[in-house]
Enzyme design. Structure first.
Site, PDB file in Angstrom:
ATOM      1  N   ARG A  53       0.742  -1.325   0.059  1.00  0.00           N
ATOM      2  CA  ARG A  53      -0.042  -0.042   0.018  1.00  0.00           C
ATOM      3  C   ARG A  53       1.054   1.201   0.047  1.00  0.00           C
ATOM      4  NH1 ARG A  53       2.166   1.791   3.876  1.00  0.00           N
ATOM      5  NH2 ARG A  53       0.681   3.495   3.731  1.00  0.00           N
ATOM      6  N   GLY A  54       0.287   2.531  -0.028  1.00  0.00           N
ATOM      7  CA  GLY A  54       1.076   3.522  -0.357  1.00  0.00           C
ATOM      8  C   GLY A  54       1.457   3.851  -1.743  1.00  0.00           C
ATOM      9  N   ALA A  55       1.027   5.211  -2.144  1.00  0.00           N
ATOM     10  CA  ALA A  55       1.077   5.464  -3.726  1.00  0.00           C
ATOM     11  C   ALA A  55       2.318   4.925  -4.200  1.00  0.00           C
ATOM     12  CB  ALA A  55       0.996   6.923  -3.686  1.00  0.00           C
ATOM     13  N   ARG A  94      -7.099  -0.622  -7.046  1.00  0.00           N
ATOM     14  CA  ARG A  94      -7.461   0.668  -6.050  1.00  0.00           C
ATOM     15  C   ARG A  94      -7.327   1.941  -6.889  1.00  0.00           C
ATOM     16  NH1 ARG A  94      -4.282   0.877  -0.582  1.00  0.00           N
ATOM     17  NH2 ARG A  94      -6.155   2.206   0.168  1.00  0.00           N
ATOM     18  N   GLN A 207      -2.409   2.404  10.007  1.00  0.00           N
ATOM     19  CA  GLN A 207      -1.149   2.552   9.348  1.00  0.00           C
ATOM     20  C   GLN A 207      -0.029   3.250  10.253  1.00  0.00           C
ATOM     21  OE1 GLN A 207      -3.749   2.916   7.865  1.00  0.00           O
ATOM     22  NE2 GLN A 207      -4.023   2.569   5.737  1.00  0.00           N
ATOM     23  N   ASP A 248      -1.883  10.554  -2.087  1.00  0.00           N
ATOM     24  CA  ASP A 248      -2.023   9.510  -3.327  1.00  0.00           C
ATOM     25  C   ASP A 248      -2.246   9.816  -4.458  1.00  0.00           C
ATOM     26  OD1 ASP A 248      -2.888   8.538  -0.550  1.00  0.00           O
ATOM     27  OD2 ASP A 248      -2.447   6.859  -1.483  1.00  0.00           O
ATOM     28  N   ASN A 258      -5.493  12.141   0.416  1.00  0.00           N
ATOM     29  CA  ASN A 258      -4.351  11.505   1.169  1.00  0.00           C
ATOM     30  C   ASN A 258      -5.141  11.052   2.148  1.00  0.00           C
ATOM     31  OD1 ASN A 258      -1.908  10.541   1.897  1.00  0.00           O
ATOM     32  ND2 ASN A 258      -2.207  11.680   3.866  1.00  0.00           N
ATOM     33  N   LYS A 259      -4.695   9.967   2.899  1.00  0.00           N
ATOM     34  CA  LYS A 259      -5.607   9.102   3.863  1.00  0.00           C
ATOM     35  C   LYS A 259      -6.554   9.878   4.823  1.00  0.00           C
ATOM     36  CE  LYS A 259      -5.385   5.450   4.440  1.00  0.00           C
ATOM     37  NZ  LYS A 259      -6.273   4.743   3.485  1.00  0.00           N
TER      38      LYS A 259
HETATM   39  O1  MRU Z   1      -4.469   3.206   1.933  1.00  0.00           O
HETATM   40  P1  MRU Z   1      -3.180   3.329   2.140  1.00  0.00           P
HETATM   41  O2  MRU Z   1      -2.325   2.758   3.262  1.00  0.00           O
HETATM   42  O3  MRU Z   1      -2.398   3.013   0.962  1.00  0.00           O
HETATM   43  O4  MRU Z   1      -2.980   4.870   2.073  1.00  0.00           O
HETATM   44  C1  MRU Z   1      -1.538   5.426   1.947  1.00  0.00           C
HETATM   45  C2  MRU Z   1      -1.479   6.970   2.231  1.00  0.00           C
HETATM   46  O5  MRU Z   1      -2.594   7.587   2.256  1.00  0.00           O
HETATM   47  C3  MRU Z   1      -0.368   7.554   2.167  1.00  0.00           C
HETATM   48  O6  MRU Z   1      -0.255   8.530   3.059  1.00  0.00           O
HETATM   49  C4  MRU Z   1       0.175   7.954   0.772  1.00  0.00           C
HETATM   50  O7  MRU Z   1      -0.041   6.980  -0.162  1.00  0.00           O
HETATM   51  C5  MRU Z   1       1.265   8.571   0.667  1.00  0.00           C
HETATM   52  S1  MRU Z   1       2.651   7.337   0.445  1.00  0.00           S
HETATM   53  C6  MRU Z   1       4.064   7.855   0.187  1.00  0.00           C
END
Ligand code: MRU
Length: 368
Positions: A53-55, A94, A207, A248, A258-259
């Site tokens: 996970r994470g962009a 996603r 997270q 993201d 973002n999250k």
């Molecule tokens: O749902 P996730 O864990 O994939 O969400 C990730 C985030 O929101 C991060 O903050 C975002 O991807 C930036 S990652 C460098």
């Protein structure tokens, strides 16, 4: 990055088995489990279920997924139609992180120009590896540029602890190495700056609690986990010097997805005059979008992620129900922070304001 003295990344290509390996992040911080991705379905499942996970990491996994599609094409026939179909399936795993389409399209556009099947496969691997190194280098540079901001604050505070608040995990676990939001933090720590991180727990999947706390701890960075609602209080009491988050998808006009919960942190930072920075590689800009609130697709995930909490019990890792069985839950995974609440972007090319003009100044070569 180093974990207990050993170098490890979030994803890598295993030359001997010709497969892709990842850390299964669902198991962290209690177990460092490595999982093989052998097929495109394995990769799609890993993205959907958030093993990865994470962009930036989703982007690189998407690239390798195209390789896995080519490798496993039925009867070795890697037709254009087949590849395009598989690319669509990967991209829909996603919806919010634009890096996924970025990674997939980079590999796809290149291998569609090659006719020999073996060369297609080789090329898919080479491009995925190149994208991986590019993102590592981009995160390293984000660290270099962001360091200057932390140094300034440390200087203003005459060397007293710099307190950074972050949300979700935008660390190396969300990328390949360094992270985005954490890259300046690691750079400052490595330079001997006194730094402490407030880690938002980041419900529902925690997270922050599970991943950011784990990786900061492994690097030796002083940190404190706080509830998602604590940030505003800390800001009112001058306990936060700056906020750094990841993203993201960020529009060409500077709106930041973002999250979920990031927007509320930005509002609190705005109200308390605290700098709110967003760290991102250029692969996270969506050059085609302007109005983030209207146009960025927001993923809604399984309500079970809210109703159950996962953790370590005496019998191993387990999930427990924390609400009435019959209550409904709605799981919006991201929100959008309008550009006006963002102090600036920390990118691989430097720092810019959250305006279209300033973003374009740094990235004049990107498509409109
Ligand atoms: O749902 P996730 O864990 O994939 O969400 C990730 C985030 O929101 C991060 O903050 C975002 O991807 C930036 S990652 C460098």
């Amino acid at each position: 990055m180093k974990v207990d003295g050993k170098n490890i990344r979030t994803i890598w290509f295993d030359e001997s088995d010709k497969i892709v390996k990842i850390i299964d992040q669902r198991k962290l911080p209690h177990e460092l489990a490595i999982v093989d991705l052998k097929t495109v379905d394995d990769a799609i499942h890993a993205i959907k279920e958030m093993y990865v996970r994470g962009a930036p990491l989703i982007g690189v996994t998407g690239a390798y997924a195209v390789y896995l599609a080519a490798l496993n094409a039925p009867n070795g026939q890697i037709s254009t139609d087949y590849l395009k179909h598989e690319a669509r399936r990967i991209k829909s795993a996603r919806p919010t992180a634009v890096n996924l389409a970025w990674g997939v399209d980079r590999v796809l556009s290149e291998i569609l120009t090659i006719s020999d099947p073996a060369k297609k496969i080789d090329s898919a691997i080479n491009i995925s590896a190149a994208i991986t190194e590019l993102e590592v280098e981009n995160c390293r540079k984000i660290g270099e540029h962001g360091l200057s901001l932390i140094e300034q604050i440390s200087h203003q505070k005459e060397g007293k602890t710099v307190n950074v608040l972050t949300h979700c995990n935008a660390g190396w676990l969300a990328c390949i190495e360094y992270g985005t939001a954490t890259a300046p933090i690691y750079a400052a720590f490595d330079k001997g700056i006194d730094i402490h991180v407030w880690v938002d727990e980041t419900r529902p999947l925690n997270q922050g609690t599970r991943l950011t706390a784990w990786e900061l701890g492994k690097h030796g960075v002083d940190h404190t986990i706080i509830t998602d609602n604590a940030g505003g209080h800390l800001m009112q009491h001058a306990m936060v010097d700056m906020v750094i988050v990841g993203t993201d998808r960020t529009t060409a006009a500077g709106d930041v997805a973002n999250k979920i919960g990031t927007y509320l942190k930005a509002l609190a930072a705005w109200d308390n005059n605290i700098p709110f920075y967003v760290a991102l590689p250029s692969s996270t800009f969506d050059w085609n979008l302007k109005d983030g609130v209207k146009d960025i697709p927001i993923e809604q995930r399984d309500p079970a992620e809210i109703k159950f909490v996962h953790g370590l019990s005496q019998d191993g890792q387990a999930s427990v129900l924390i609400c009435p069985q019959t209550s409904q839950a709605a799981n919006f995974a991201f929100d959008v922070t309008p550009a006006k609440f963002v102090t600036g972007f920390i990118t691989e090319r430097g720092i810019c304001k959250a305006t279209e003009d300033d973003i374009r100044r740094l990235f004049p070569d990107k498509d409109r």
